[in-house]
Design a protein around this motif. Structure first.
Motif, PDB file in Angstrom:
ATOM      1  N   ARG A 145      -1.662  -4.078 -16.582  1.00 42.47           N
ATOM      2  CA  ARG A 145      -0.977  -2.972 -17.177  1.00 42.47           C
ATOM      3  C   ARG A 145      -0.594  -2.924 -18.624  1.00 42.47           C
ATOM      4  O   ARG A 145       0.365  -3.696 -18.783  1.00 42.47           O
ATOM      5  N   LEU A 150      -1.553   4.286  -0.551  1.00 40.87           N
ATOM      6  CA  LEU A 150      -1.896   3.368  -1.746  1.00 40.87           C
ATOM      7  C   LEU A 150      -1.794   1.928  -1.334  1.00 40.87           C
ATOM      8  O   LEU A 150      -2.574   1.112  -2.213  1.00 40.87           O
ATOM      9  N   LEU A 151      -0.890   1.535  -0.948  1.00 47.41           N
ATOM     10  CA  LEU A 151      -0.597  -0.132  -0.734  1.00 47.41           C
ATOM     11  C   LEU A 151      -2.046  -0.425   0.132  1.00 47.41           C
ATOM     12  O   LEU A 151      -2.624  -1.547  -0.123  1.00 47.41           O
ATOM     13  N   GLU A 166       2.984   6.463   0.251  1.00 44.50           N
ATOM     14  CA  GLU A 166       3.040   5.274  -0.496  1.00 44.50           C
ATOM     15  C   GLU A 166       2.072   4.326   0.329  1.00 44.50           C
ATOM     16  O   GLU A 166       1.575   3.523  -0.243  1.00 44.50           O
ATOM     17  N   ILE A 190       0.255   4.543 -14.315  1.00 42.96           N
ATOM     18  CA  ILE A 190       1.365   3.667 -13.499  1.00 42.96           C
ATOM     19  C   ILE A 190       2.487   4.635 -13.267  1.00 42.96           C
ATOM     20  O   ILE A 190       3.598   4.262 -12.399  1.00 42.96           O
ATOM     21  N   TYR A 234       5.936  -6.818  -0.945  1.00 40.81           N
ATOM     22  CA  TYR A 234       5.296  -5.764  -0.506  1.00 40.81           C
ATOM     23  C   TYR A 234       4.429  -5.706   0.813  1.00 40.81           C
ATOM     24  O   TYR A 234       4.308  -4.893   1.436  1.00 40.81           O
ATOM     25  N   ASP A 239       5.985  -4.489 -10.695  1.00 36.33           N
ATOM     26  CA  ASP A 239       6.456  -3.212 -10.519  1.00 36.33           C
ATOM     27  C   ASP A 239       7.476  -2.790 -11.481  1.00 36.33           C
ATOM     28  O   ASP A 239       7.383  -1.713 -12.268  1.00 36.33           O
ATOM     29  N   ARG A 295      -5.311  -0.580  -1.842  1.00 35.60           N
ATOM     30  CA  ARG A 295      -5.337  -1.739  -2.728  1.00 35.60           C
ATOM     31  C   ARG A 295      -5.591  -2.889  -1.913  1.00 35.60           C
ATOM     32  O   ARG A 295      -6.477  -3.746  -2.214  1.00 35.60           O
ATOM     33  N   ARG A 348      -0.003  -8.005 -13.020  1.00 39.22           N
ATOM     34  CA  ARG A 348       0.786  -7.979 -11.978  1.00 39.22           C
ATOM     35  C   ARG A 348      -0.025  -8.285 -10.488  1.00 39.22           C
ATOM     36  O   ARG A 348      -0.938  -7.688 -10.232  1.00 39.22           O
TER      37      ARG A 348
HETATM   38  C1  IPM Z   1       3.239   1.624  -8.932  1.00 40.27           C
HETATM   39  C2  IPM Z   1       4.245   2.171  -7.958  1.00 40.27           C
HETATM   40  C3  IPM Z   1       3.545   1.927  -6.595  1.00 40.27           C
HETATM   41  C4  IPM Z   1       4.097   0.599  -6.108  1.00 40.27           C
HETATM   42  C5  IPM Z   1       4.488   2.767  -5.359  1.00 40.27           C
HETATM   43  C6  IPM Z   1       4.025   4.274  -5.554  1.00 40.27           C
HETATM   44  C7  IPM Z   1       4.196   2.353  -4.014  1.00 40.27           C
HETATM   45  O1  IPM Z   1       5.388   2.302  -8.295  1.00 40.27           O
HETATM   46  O2  IPM Z   1       1.978   1.509  -9.000  1.00 40.27           O
HETATM   47  O3  IPM Z   1       4.034   0.939  -9.643  1.00 40.27           O
HETATM   48  O4  IPM Z   1       5.395   0.076  -6.026  1.00 40.27           O
HETATM   49  O5  IPM Z   1       3.138  -0.383  -6.574  1.00 40.27           O
END
Ligand code: IPM
Ligand code: MG
Length: 359
Positions: free
Chosen positions: A106, A92-93, A89, A279, A142, A247, A96, A135
């Motif tokens: 979204r 992903l963070l 994860e 999502i 985060y 989220d 971004r 969002r």
């Molecule tokens: C989302 C997911 C991610 C988030 C996770 C996987 C880190 O839940 O994209 O909504 O919390 O942003």
């Protein structure tokens, strides 16, 4: 015109659904006279396995030199024991943050054909639902100060919610602009009765609203918003909220549409380089079985066509193809009501491709 698309398939069902989305993207490109070239790159668990890092430098470089990024999903039980900063994860963070994608769009749309898949009653859904959740994506809890400490034999852990006026202003600007092009209503969701960061959020929203006299700004506490989303979701047009609240509320909104397998997202910053991902998560239990719903990924590709590639007609065509296939009663397992015929990932993609070519 050829656009390079960084494809970060990731883990679990990620590879299957990004492949489906790329096929649809290629078909749409062909029909509308341009082309797309996928450039694969690693992220998440698979990147940890191959390089020891959930987001290798090489991936950031590939993303930065592409027109857009298509992402599948990250994570799985195999990597659940890793410490926070080494988890999939985190990749992903970090992507971004590295691409400065602070605005996450979204949309939650109830397709008339999928009414039966929604857990909400017909009288609540009425004519259907079309809301946009905006969002904030690179700030808040985060990314705030966090830690763990031992004191007097006790363990304490903390995370901090923190927003600057600039961060709030830039996400609100995006949301006001979107609301303006939609039905002109923006609901800012916060917890200003308790949190100082939320009070700053609300003050900033009110101050900025002077520049958007054509948009009606309202405010709602997040607990109430969670309730209103299932009580009367049609009261909302555009919602703007912080990273954590967004989220949570976007998963809730997705269920209203019938399945989390339907919801795409776009993550945008100051340039046209955006990141597009469903999502939903990596659904390890579904991986490799050809049963995952590829529609969220395919609709993410449609958002890419609209927001990064400047191909709105192609975006419309993809969305219409999805709509027609749903109207025809084609369902993946997550969408099917009792007695409906269920198809797998590949067959659903094939149906959408032929609908796209036919029209
Ligand atoms: C989302 C997911 C991610 C988030 C996770 C996987 C880190 O839940 O994209 O909504 O919390 O942003
Ligand atoms: Mg989430």
């Amino acid at each position: 015109m050829t656009y390079d698309i960084a494809v970060l398939a990731g883990d679990g069902i990620g590879p299957e659904i990004t492949q489906a989305a790329m096929e649809v993207l290629k078909a749409a490109a062909k029909r509308f006279g341009f082309s797309v070239r996928p450039v694969p790159a690693l992220i998440g668990g698979i990147a940890i396995d191959r390089t020891g890092d959930p987001l290798p430098e090489e991936t950031i470089r590939i993303c930065k030199s592409s027109a857009a990024v298509l992402l599948g999903a990250v994570g799985g039980p195999k990597w659940d024991q890793l410490p926070g900063d080494a988890r999939p994860e985190k990749g992903l963070l970090r992507i971004r943050a590295s691409l400065k994608l602070f605005a996450n769009l979204r949309p939650a749309v109830v397709y008339p054909a999928l009414r039966a898949a929604s857990p909400l009653k017909d009288e609540i859904l009425g004519e259907g639902l079309d809301l946009m959740m905006v969002r904030e994506l690179t700030g808040g809890i985060y990314f705030g100060e966090r830690g763990r400490e031992e004191k007097n034999g006790m363990t304490r852990a903390f995370d901090t919610e923190s927003y600057t006026v600039e961060e709030i202003r830039r996400i609100l600007r995006v949301a006001f602009d979107i609301a303006r092009k939609r039905r002109g209503r923006l609901c800012s969701v916060d917890k200003a009765n308790v949190l100082e960061s939320s009070r700053l959020w609300r003050e900033t929203a009110i101050e900025l609203s002077a520049q958007y006299p054509d948009v009606e700004l309202t405010h709602m506490y997040v607990d109430n918003a969670a309730m209103q989303l299932v009580r009367d979701p049609r009261q909302f047009d555009t919602i703007v909220t912080s990273n954590l609240f967004g989220d949570i509320l976007s998963d809730e909104a997705s269920q209203i549409t019938g399945s989390i397998g339907m919801l795409p997202s776009a993550s945008l910053g100051e340039s046209t380089l955006g990141l597009y991902e469903p999502i939903h998560g990596s659904a390890p239990d579904l991986a490799g079985k050809d049963i995952a719903n590829p529609i969220a990924a395919i609709l993410s590709a449609a958002m890419m066509l609209r927001y990064s590639l400047g191909q709105p007609a192609a975006a419309d065509a993809v969305e219409q193809a999805v709509n027609r296939v749903l109207e025809a009663g084609v369902r993946t397992a997550d969408l099917a009501s009792k007695g409906e015929l269920v198809v797998g990932t590949k067959a659903m993609t094939a149906h959408i491709l032929s609908a796209l070519e036919r029209d």
